[in-house]
Design a protein around this motif. Structure first.
Motif, PDB file in Angstrom:
ATOM      1  N   TYR A  56       0.813  -1.212   0.000  1.00 30.59           N
ATOM      2  CA  TYR A  56       0.000   0.000   0.000  1.00 30.59           C
ATOM      3  C   TYR A  56       0.853   1.271   0.000  1.00 30.59           C
ATOM      4  CZ  TYR A  56      -3.507   3.444   1.156  1.00 30.59           C
ATOM      5  OH  TYR A  56      -4.320   4.542   1.129  1.00 30.59           O
ATOM      6  N   ALA A  57       1.767   1.385   0.945  1.00 33.16           N
ATOM      7  CA  ALA A  57       2.555   2.618   1.076  1.00 33.16           C
ATOM      8  C   ALA A  57       3.440   2.892  -0.147  1.00 33.16           C
ATOM      9  CB  ALA A  57       3.374   2.578   2.361  1.00 33.16           C
ATOM     10  N   PRO A  58       4.183   1.899  -0.671  1.00 33.95           N
ATOM     11  CA  PRO A  58       4.974   2.199  -1.874  1.00 33.95           C
ATOM     12  C   PRO A  58       4.116   2.590  -3.082  1.00 33.95           C
ATOM     13  CG  PRO A  58       5.820   0.235  -0.827  1.00 33.95           C
ATOM     14  CD  PRO A  58       4.536   0.578  -0.138  1.00 33.95           C
ATOM     15  N   ALA A  59       2.962   1.943  -3.239  1.00 30.70           N
ATOM     16  CA  ALA A  59       2.073   2.317  -4.339  1.00 30.70           C
ATOM     17  C   ALA A  59       1.547   3.734  -4.141  1.00 30.70           C
ATOM     18  CB  ALA A  59       0.921   1.326  -4.457  1.00 30.70           C
ATOM     19  N   LEU A  60       1.247   4.088  -2.904  1.00 27.33           N
ATOM     20  CA  LEU A  60       0.777   5.432  -2.609  1.00 27.33           C
ATOM     21  C   LEU A  60       1.850   6.470  -2.920  1.00 27.33           C
ATOM     22  CD1 LEU A  60      -1.462   7.221  -1.423  1.00 27.33           C
ATOM     23  CD2 LEU A  60      -0.438   6.833   0.817  1.00 27.33           C
ATOM     24  N   LEU A  61       3.078   6.199  -2.532  1.00 28.37           N
ATOM     25  CA  LEU A  61       4.172   7.128  -2.820  1.00 28.37           C
ATOM     26  C   LEU A  61       4.412   7.273  -4.326  1.00 28.37           C
ATOM     27  CD1 LEU A  61       6.691   6.172  -0.007  1.00 28.37           C
ATOM     28  CD2 LEU A  61       5.246   8.210  -0.151  1.00 28.37           C
ATOM     29  N   LEU A  62       4.352   6.170  -5.046  1.00 25.23           N
ATOM     30  CA  LEU A  62       4.524   6.232  -6.493  1.00 25.23           C
ATOM     31  C   LEU A  62       3.369   7.005  -7.140  1.00 25.23           C
ATOM     32  CD1 LEU A  62       6.164   5.475  -8.966  1.00 25.23           C
ATOM     33  CD2 LEU A  62       4.923   3.305  -9.035  1.00 25.23           C
ATOM     34  N   GLY A  63       2.159   6.816  -6.645  1.00 26.19           N
ATOM     35  CA  GLY A  63       1.015   7.561  -7.157  1.00 26.19           C
ATOM     36  C   GLY A  63       1.142   9.053  -6.913  1.00 26.19           C
ATOM     37  N   LEU A  64       1.642   9.421  -5.724  1.00 24.54           N
ATOM     38  CA  LEU A  64       1.861  10.839  -5.433  1.00 24.54           C
ATOM     39  C   LEU A  64       2.941  11.423  -6.333  1.00 24.54           C
ATOM     40  CD1 LEU A  64       1.624  10.798  -1.545  1.00 24.54           C
ATOM     41  CD2 LEU A  64      -0.042  11.738  -3.156  1.00 24.54           C
ATOM     42  N   LEU A  65       3.988  10.654  -6.604  1.00 20.66           N
ATOM     43  CA  LEU A  65       5.022  11.105  -7.529  1.00 20.66           C
ATOM     44  C   LEU A  65       4.434  11.338  -8.915  1.00 20.66           C
ATOM     45  CD1 LEU A  65       8.075  11.553  -8.280  1.00 20.66           C
ATOM     46  CD2 LEU A  65       8.062   9.127  -8.897  1.00 20.66           C
ATOM     47  N   LEU A  66       3.630  10.404  -9.388  1.00 18.41           N
ATOM     48  CA  LEU A  66       3.021  10.560 -10.711  1.00 18.41           C
ATOM     49  C   LEU A  66       2.040  11.731 -10.742  1.00 18.41           C
ATOM     50  CD1 LEU A  66       2.336   6.900 -11.824  1.00 18.41           C
ATOM     51  CD2 LEU A  66       3.775   8.570 -12.976  1.00 18.41           C
ATOM     52  N   ARG A  67       1.360  11.958  -9.641  1.00 20.12           N
ATOM     53  CA  ARG A  67       0.367  13.028  -9.588  1.00 20.12           C
ATOM     54  C   ARG A  67       0.999  14.400  -9.768  1.00 20.12           C
ATOM     55  NH1 ARG A  67      -2.798  16.379 -10.283  1.00 20.12           N
ATOM     56  NH2 ARG A  67      -4.545  16.987  -9.001  1.00 20.12           N
ATOM     57  N   TRP A  68       2.142  14.598  -9.134  1.00 16.65           N
ATOM     58  CA  TRP A  68       2.779  15.903  -9.174  1.00 16.65           C
ATOM     59  C   TRP A  68       3.990  15.952 -10.094  1.00 16.65           C
ATOM     60  CZ3 TRP A  68       0.703  14.500  -4.257  1.00 16.65           C
ATOM     61  CH2 TRP A  68      -0.401  15.268  -3.911  1.00 16.65           C
ATOM     62  N   LEU A  69       4.155  14.943 -10.902  1.00  8.41           N
ATOM     63  CA  LEU A  69       5.270  14.915 -11.845  1.00  8.41           C
ATOM     64  C   LEU A  69       4.976  15.870 -12.994  1.00  8.41           C
ATOM     65  CD1 LEU A  69       7.912  13.334 -12.313  1.00  8.41           C
ATOM     66  CD2 LEU A  69       6.605  11.791 -13.741  1.00  8.41           C
ATOM     67  N   PRO A  70       5.876  16.804 -13.253  1.00  6.86           N
ATOM     68  CA  PRO A  70       5.635  17.715 -14.380  1.00  6.86           C
ATOM     69  C   PRO A  70       5.695  16.949 -15.700  1.00  6.86           C
ATOM     70  CG  PRO A  70       7.811  18.075 -13.471  1.00  6.86           C
ATOM     71  CD  PRO A  70       7.125  17.067 -12.587  1.00  6.86           C
ATOM     72  N   THR A  71       4.839  17.325 -16.617  1.00  4.27           N
ATOM     73  CA  THR A  71       4.791  16.615 -17.888  1.00  4.27           C
ATOM     74  C   THR A  71       5.845  17.115 -18.869  1.00  4.27           C
ATOM     75  OG1 THR A  71       3.126  18.144 -18.709  1.00  4.27           O
ATOM     76  CG2 THR A  71       2.347  16.109 -17.679  1.00  4.27           C
ATOM     77  N   LYS A  72       6.374  18.283 -18.632  1.00  2.00           N
ATOM     78  CA  LYS A  72       7.387  18.834 -19.539  1.00  2.00           C
ATOM     79  C   LYS A  72       8.543  19.394 -18.718  1.00  2.00           C
ATOM     80  CE  LYS A  72       4.038  20.134 -23.017  1.00  2.00           C
ATOM     81  NZ  LYS A  72       3.488  21.203 -23.819  1.00  2.00           N
ATOM     82  N   ALA A  73       9.707  19.304 -19.285  1.00  2.00           N
ATOM     83  CA  ALA A  73      10.876  19.897 -18.647  1.00  2.00           C
ATOM     84  C   ALA A  73      10.766  21.412 -18.745  1.00  2.00           C
ATOM     85  CB  ALA A  73      12.144  19.400 -19.317  1.00  2.00           C
ATOM     86  N   PRO A  74      11.351  22.140 -17.798  1.00  2.00           N
ATOM     87  CA  PRO A  74      11.305  23.601 -17.874  1.00  2.00           C
ATOM     88  C   PRO A  74      11.912  24.112 -19.180  1.00  2.00           C
ATOM     89  CG  PRO A  74      12.153  22.873 -15.753  1.00  2.00           C
ATOM     90  CD  PRO A  74      12.035  21.655 -16.621  1.00  2.00           C
ATOM     91  N   GLY A  75      11.170  24.948 -19.872  1.00  2.00           N
ATOM     92  CA  GLY A  75      11.645  25.523 -21.123  1.00  2.00           C
ATOM     93  C   GLY A  75      11.476  24.623 -22.332  1.00  2.00           C
ATOM     94  N   GLU A  76      10.912  23.449 -22.154  1.00  2.00           N
ATOM     95  CA  GLU A  76      10.745  22.516 -23.267  1.00  2.00           C
ATOM     96  C   GLU A  76       9.348  22.692 -23.855  1.00  2.00           C
ATOM     97  OE1 GLU A  76      11.331  17.761 -24.095  1.00  2.00           O
ATOM     98  OE2 GLU A  76      11.201  18.538 -22.078  1.00  2.00           O
ATOM     99  N   GLU A  77       9.255  22.722 -25.155  1.00  2.00           N
ATOM    100  CA  GLU A  77       7.973  23.003 -25.779  1.00  2.00           C
ATOM    101  C   GLU A  77       7.244  21.782 -26.288  1.00  2.00           C
ATOM    102  OE1 GLU A  77       7.063  26.225 -27.852  1.00  2.00           O
ATOM    103  OE2 GLU A  77       8.346  27.579 -26.767  1.00  2.00           O
ATOM    104  N   GLY A  78       7.894  20.912 -27.002  1.00  2.00           N
ATOM    105  CA  GLY A  78       7.200  19.832 -27.681  1.00  2.00           C
ATOM    106  C   GLY A  78       7.195  18.496 -26.971  1.00  2.00           C
ATOM    107  N   ALA A  79       7.395  18.470 -25.678  1.00  2.00           N
ATOM    108  CA  ALA A  79       7.456  17.193 -24.960  1.00  2.00           C
ATOM    109  C   ALA A  79       6.077  16.543 -24.904  1.00  2.00           C
ATOM    110  CB  ALA A  79       7.968  17.405 -23.545  1.00  2.00           C
ATOM    111  N   ALA A  80       6.067  15.247 -25.012  1.00  2.00           N
ATOM    112  CA  ALA A  80       4.806  14.509 -24.927  1.00  2.00           C
ATOM    113  C   ALA A  80       4.348  14.458 -23.475  1.00  2.00           C
ATOM    114  CB  ALA A  80       4.999  13.101 -25.471  1.00  2.00           C
ATOM    115  N   PRO A  81       3.085  14.780 -23.204  1.00  2.00           N
ATOM    116  CA  PRO A  81       2.595  14.727 -21.819  1.00  2.00           C
ATOM    117  C   PRO A  81       2.418  13.283 -21.361  1.00  2.00           C
ATOM    118  CG  PRO A  81       0.817  15.276 -23.300  1.00  2.00           C
ATOM    119  CD  PRO A  81       2.080  15.237 -24.139  1.00  2.00           C
ATOM    120  N   LEU A  82       2.313  13.121 -20.070  1.00  2.00           N
ATOM    121  CA  LEU A  82       2.059  11.813 -19.497  1.00  2.00           C
ATOM    122  C   LEU A  82       0.765  11.263 -20.086  1.00  2.00           C
ATOM    123  CD1 LEU A  82       2.925   9.736 -17.349  1.00  2.00           C
ATOM    124  CD2 LEU A  82       1.505  10.951 -15.735  1.00  2.00           C
TER     125      LEU A  82
END
Length: 113
Positions: A56-82
């Motif tokens: 439960y706890a590792p899955a929860l931590l991974l889910g929180l990471l995915l939730r707040w993971l930025p979809t694009k690098a700073p300054g990057e324009e054409g990156a594919a979103p999650l």
């Protein structure tokens, strides 16, 4: 581009999170059905502790990471979103709901109103 901004890494983390949540739910359903083994139900308590700490706890931590993971690098324009950005959000809420429901049940069962 950092490691976590790569679309392939994000897709892999999403698949891993989905698998961990499904395994966690399956293990919770199995452990829920366990009965006392004759030693004061200590084995059932150990199974729930392992479920919490290993699944439960590792899955929860991974889910929180995915939730707040930025979809694009700073300054990057054409990156594919999650892919399927709504999927990890709903799966995280369902996973949190399962943990909250089981925790609430445990508290109520221990207090024996």
């Amino acid at each position: 581009m950092t490691f976590l901004h790569r679309p392939r890494v994000q897709q892999t983390l999403l698949i891993l999170f989905t698998g961990m949540v499904l395994i966690s739910w399956s293990a919770a359903a199995y452990t829920w059905r366990l009965r006392c083994e004759g030693f004061g139900c200590i084995g059932v308590g150990i199974a729930w502790a392992m479920w919490t700490g290993v699944l439960y706890a590792p899955a929860l931590l991974l889910g929180l990471l995915l939730r707040w993971l930025p979809t694009k690098a700073p300054g990057e324009e054409g990156a594919a979103p999650l892919p399927a950005r709504w999927w990890p959000r709903w799966l995280l809420w369902l996973h949190l709901g399962l943990g909250a429901a089981l925790g609430l049940y445990w508290v109520v069962a221990r207090l024996r109103f």
